[in-house]
Design an enzyme around this catalytic site. Sequence first.
Site, mmCIF file in Angstrom:
data_model
loop_
_atom_site.group_PDB
_atom_site.id
_atom_site.type_symbol
_atom_site.label_atom_id
_atom_site.label_comp_id
_atom_site.label_asym_id
_atom_site.label_seq_id
_atom_site.Cartn_x
_atom_site.Cartn_y
_atom_site.Cartn_z
ATOM 1 N N PRO A 201 0.821 -1.211 0.000
ATOM 2 C CA PRO A 201 0.000 0.000 0.000
ATOM 3 C C PRO A 201 0.857 1.264 0.000
ATOM 4 O O PRO A 201 1.953 1.268 0.567
ATOM 5 C CB PRO A 201 -0.779 -0.076 1.307
ATOM 6 C CG PRO A 201 -0.509 -1.394 1.903
ATOM 7 C CD PRO A 201 0.609 -2.045 1.174
ATOM 8 N N GLY A 202 0.363 2.289 -0.658
ATOM 9 C CA GLY A 202 1.028 3.583 -0.602
ATOM 10 C C GLY A 202 2.235 3.725 -1.497
ATOM 11 O O GLY A 202 2.982 4.683 -1.405
ATOM 12 N N THR A 203 2.439 2.766 -2.396
ATOM 13 C CA THR A 203 3.626 2.833 -3.249
ATOM 14 C C THR A 203 3.370 3.578 -4.555
ATOM 15 O O THR A 203 4.245 3.646 -5.412
ATOM 16 C CB THR A 203 4.152 1.421 -3.567
ATOM 17 O OG1 THR A 203 3.051 0.588 -3.899
ATOM 18 C CG2 THR A 203 4.888 0.846 -2.380
ATOM 19 N N GLY A 204 2.158 4.087 -4.733
ATOM 20 C CA GLY A 204 1.910 4.916 -5.902
ATOM 21 C C GLY A 204 1.163 4.226 -7.029
ATOM 22 O O GLY A 204 1.199 4.685 -8.169
ATOM 23 N N LYS A 205 0.446 3.153 -6.729
ATOM 24 C CA LYS A 205 -0.265 2.438 -7.779
ATOM 25 C C LYS A 205 -1.400 3.292 -8.353
ATOM 26 O O LYS A 205 -1.544 3.406 -9.568
ATOM 27 C CB LYS A 205 -0.804 1.104 -7.232
ATOM 28 C CG LYS A 205 0.308 0.188 -6.745
ATOM 29 C CD LYS A 205 -0.216 -1.144 -6.251
ATOM 30 C CE LYS A 205 -1.022 -1.039 -4.966
ATOM 31 N NZ LYS A 205 -0.216 -0.590 -3.810
ATOM 32 N N THR A 206 -2.169 3.888 -7.457
ATOM 33 C CA THR A 206 -3.249 4.752 -7.911
ATOM 34 C C THR A 206 -2.681 5.936 -8.692
ATOM 35 O O THR A 206 -3.197 6.332 -9.741
ATOM 36 C CB THR A 206 -4.065 5.263 -6.706
ATOM 37 O OG1 THR A 206 -4.520 4.136 -5.960
ATOM 38 C CG2 THR A 206 -5.250 6.093 -7.160
ATOM 39 N N HIS A 421 11.885 2.461 33.418
ATOM 40 C CA HIS A 421 11.422 1.516 32.413
ATOM 41 C C HIS A 421 11.992 1.882 31.030
ATOM 42 O O HIS A 421 12.605 1.054 30.364
ATOM 43 C CB HIS A 421 9.890 1.531 32.397
ATOM 44 C CG HIS A 421 9.255 0.658 31.366
ATOM 45 N ND1 HIS A 421 8.570 -0.494 31.672
ATOM 46 C CD2 HIS A 421 9.205 0.768 30.022
ATOM 47 C CE1 HIS A 421 8.123 -1.055 30.565
ATOM 48 N NE2 HIS A 421 8.488 -0.302 29.535
ATOM 49 N N GLU A 422 11.833 3.136 30.637
ATOM 50 C CA GLU A 422 12.294 3.566 29.312
ATOM 51 C C GLU A 422 13.812 3.509 29.207
ATOM 52 O O GLU A 422 14.371 3.092 28.203
ATOM 53 C CB GLU A 422 11.798 4.972 28.976
ATOM 54 C CG GLU A 422 10.290 5.091 28.849
ATOM 55 C CD GLU A 422 9.682 4.111 27.869
ATOM 56 O OE1 GLU A 422 10.345 3.761 26.870
ATOM 57 O OE2 GLU A 422 8.544 3.668 28.114
ATOM 58 N N HIS A 425 14.948 0.117 28.432
ATOM 59 C CA HIS A 425 14.903 -0.154 26.984
ATOM 60 C C HIS A 425 16.114 0.465 26.300
ATOM 61 O O HIS A 425 16.789 -0.164 25.490
ATOM 62 C CB HIS A 425 13.664 0.497 26.349
ATOM 63 C CG HIS A 425 12.371 -0.208 26.608
ATOM 64 N ND1 HIS A 425 12.187 -1.544 26.389
ATOM 65 C CD2 HIS A 425 11.167 0.269 27.016
ATOM 66 C CE1 HIS A 425 10.925 -1.868 26.677
ATOM 67 N NE2 HIS A 425 10.277 -0.777 27.064
HETATM 68 P P1 ADP Z 1 -1.291 3.018 -3.637
HETATM 69 O O1 ADP Z 1 -2.375 3.164 -4.647
HETATM 70 O O2 ADP Z 1 -0.139 2.191 -4.112
HETATM 71 O O3 ADP Z 1 -1.781 2.597 -2.296
HETATM 72 P P2 ADP Z 1 -1.214 5.830 -3.926
HETATM 73 O O4 ADP Z 1 -0.950 5.992 -5.354
HETATM 74 O O5 ADP Z 1 -2.627 5.947 -3.502
HETATM 75 O O6 ADP Z 1 -0.639 4.457 -3.411
HETATM 76 O O7 ADP Z 1 -0.298 6.855 -3.140
HETATM 77 C C1 ADP Z 1 -0.832 7.730 -2.186
HETATM 78 C C2 ADP Z 1 -0.082 9.027 -2.172
HETATM 79 O O8 ADP Z 1 1.284 8.803 -1.800
HETATM 80 C C3 ADP Z 1 0.014 9.695 -3.522
HETATM 81 O O9 ADP Z 1 -1.091 10.505 -3.744
HETATM 82 C C4 ADP Z 1 1.302 10.490 -3.406
HETATM 83 O O10 ADP Z 1 1.085 11.697 -2.726
HETATM 84 C C5 ADP Z 1 2.165 9.618 -2.545
HETATM 85 N N1 ADP Z 1 3.037 8.735 -3.345
HETATM 86 C C6 ADP Z 1 3.022 7.384 -3.369
HETATM 87 N N2 ADP Z 1 3.969 6.908 -4.194
HETATM 88 C C7 ADP Z 1 4.602 7.976 -4.730
HETATM 89 C C8 ADP Z 1 5.674 8.139 -5.660
HETATM 90 N N3 ADP Z 1 6.286 7.082 -6.222
HETATM 91 N N4 ADP Z 1 6.057 9.402 -5.978
HETATM 92 C C9 ADP Z 1 5.454 10.457 -5.422
HETATM 93 N N5 ADP Z 1 4.434 10.372 -4.545
HETATM 94 C C10 ADP Z 1 4.011 9.151 -4.178
HETATM 95 ZN ZN ZN Z 2 8.263 -0.599 27.530
HETATM 96 MG MG MG Z 3 -4.411 3.251 -4.000
#
Ligand code: ADP
Ligand code: ZN
Ligand code: MG
Length: 602
Positions: A201-206, A421-422, A425
Amino acid sequence: MRNRWTVLIAAIVAVLALNVGATAASGAEQTAIPLTRALSMLESGSPDSARIQGGTLLLREGERAYSTPLPASLSERALDAAEAGGVTLIVQPPRSTAAADEPEAGGGGGLDIVGSIQEWAPMALLGGLVLVAWLTLRTAGGARFKHRVKPVRSATRLDDVAGVDEIRDEVIEIAEFLADPDRFQRLGAELPRGVILHGPPGTGKTLLARAVAGEAGVPFFSASGAEFVEVYAGLGSKRIRSLFEAARKAAPAVVYIDEIDAVGARRTGHASTGEREQTLDQLLTEMDGFATDPDRPVVVLASTNRLDELDPALLRSGRFDRKIAVALPGREARQRILDVHLRSRPLDRETSPADVAALTAGMAGADLAALCNEASFEAARAGRDAIDLGHFRRALLRLAAGPERRSHLLSDEERGLVAHHEMGHAIVAHLSPHCHPVERVTVIPQGQALGITVALPDEDRLLATRAECLDRLAMMMAGRAAEELVFGEFTTGAADDLARAATLARQMVTQLGMGGDTTEASLAIGLPPIPGAGMEDAAEAAARDLVNAAYRRALELLRENRDLLRRSAELLMEREAIERDEIIDILGPRPVQPRLEALVRA
Ligand code: ADP
Ligand code: ZN
Ligand code: MG
């Protein structure tokens, strides 16, 4: 591993949280997310629906619902983001108070014009009713019939998608084909009908899909797989039909189906999936029936992060027979992506995108976009006019663990507990050669935690050695070890640490073949996945042994450094936060041990 924030938090930023004992769950089934994330989701067009209600921004994406507080001053930004992503953002009056529910109807009375009230009241009432009805209809429509058969003109260009050099040519080719099919057809090249973009997710597929439409200058029809598997029987396939019908009319065009796995998951043969199967069949039919005018092509792009779970029928030739893998960006690629998102943001002269890229191993483009935005906020809060590395570090922590709640005061006694505690760590991480360097230790409540210790990797790490896993386990157990060592007593504060340690240890045994200190010993305990019940007991015992050994090692290390623990915990109590640069001053140099001896020798 599906949620990128889980990945981010678990893998990159080893935030060891001291859990608050009584956790008041906020909101029922909505996941609270930072505003920056919500905005970038809107921008990416991923939510199926969005609304603003009483100062809260609510997003729905398939089954999942997210919420974030939205100050009125930022609602315009939300609207802009929604527009950019083509998401319909519905603004609703707050639901909490009955009076506020119909502000327009009541608003007639609220107009403090006593003299003209008789004339105004009916009209205001009528106007109010129409408005409320309209809002209701829009909401209902949004929930039930939201299929975006209306295309958008995508303004996204390939240059907006950074760090994707390996797949750039393939993507350009599709765009060129759409723009000028003739050139290809003359040479006998056939139009790719369906292209699957797959990756985390979030790699820019859309973004890539939008860029194809944008570069080709053709209409972009987008839909999310989840839209097709809703309540009413037969509606899913109907929506598919109307989507393709509209696209064919507008051709040349791009149809984009986000998260296609929602419809296209492997068939299980259960009767209960009938509705989904019908939808999938319709999709296959549409793809097969593409005897469209060759001069007016329609290309179907789809994305998924679970390619292996897709029904093989979808991937057959003539359907989605092209696959493009979109990977998590490496350091270089992250730098490029940061360049894109820093285009319109002033960066401090001393700071370079390369420094930020080095800090963000494992993050996807969307995470980087959110980070840049959050860093801008950090700089603004600090009253600076440029963003520096410190702002990025702070933003990283904020995104991973939530905002610091300095107003949430700890009693001296509890602060002392948390500090030990911290520091436990931090010291064990610092003295374990295979842990990441400690970035920040605090006794400031943050998110659910009363204090945190953060260790960040210096470089991209895709693999972890067994020694690294063991060191990480010891670091996780060290908070509890410090409590027991110093106070002879322990608190509820280690719940989260224990849960994380248990998860890691179980993974080591049952998935990673790391339960023993050789591969043979590991596999003797259990082959992944563990087959019989007897084996499960052995695996569970092995995982427990790992956690226990880690705990003993942490306790031993702290015992040897008891003075250091006491002194540094006192300093932490006084200062509230200690940063990376000071940690060496306070804790001394770190032991060095190369990760792979043989490689170093070679
Ligand atoms: P996916 O569809 O893979 O989940 P998105 O295309 O929806 O990811 O990416 C979400 C946002 O993250 C985009 O609108 C952009 O702002 C940023 N983003 C993700 N990949 C890239 C990239 N390769 N270059 C620039 N921005 C990116
Ligand atoms: Zn802890
Ligand atoms: Mg997407």
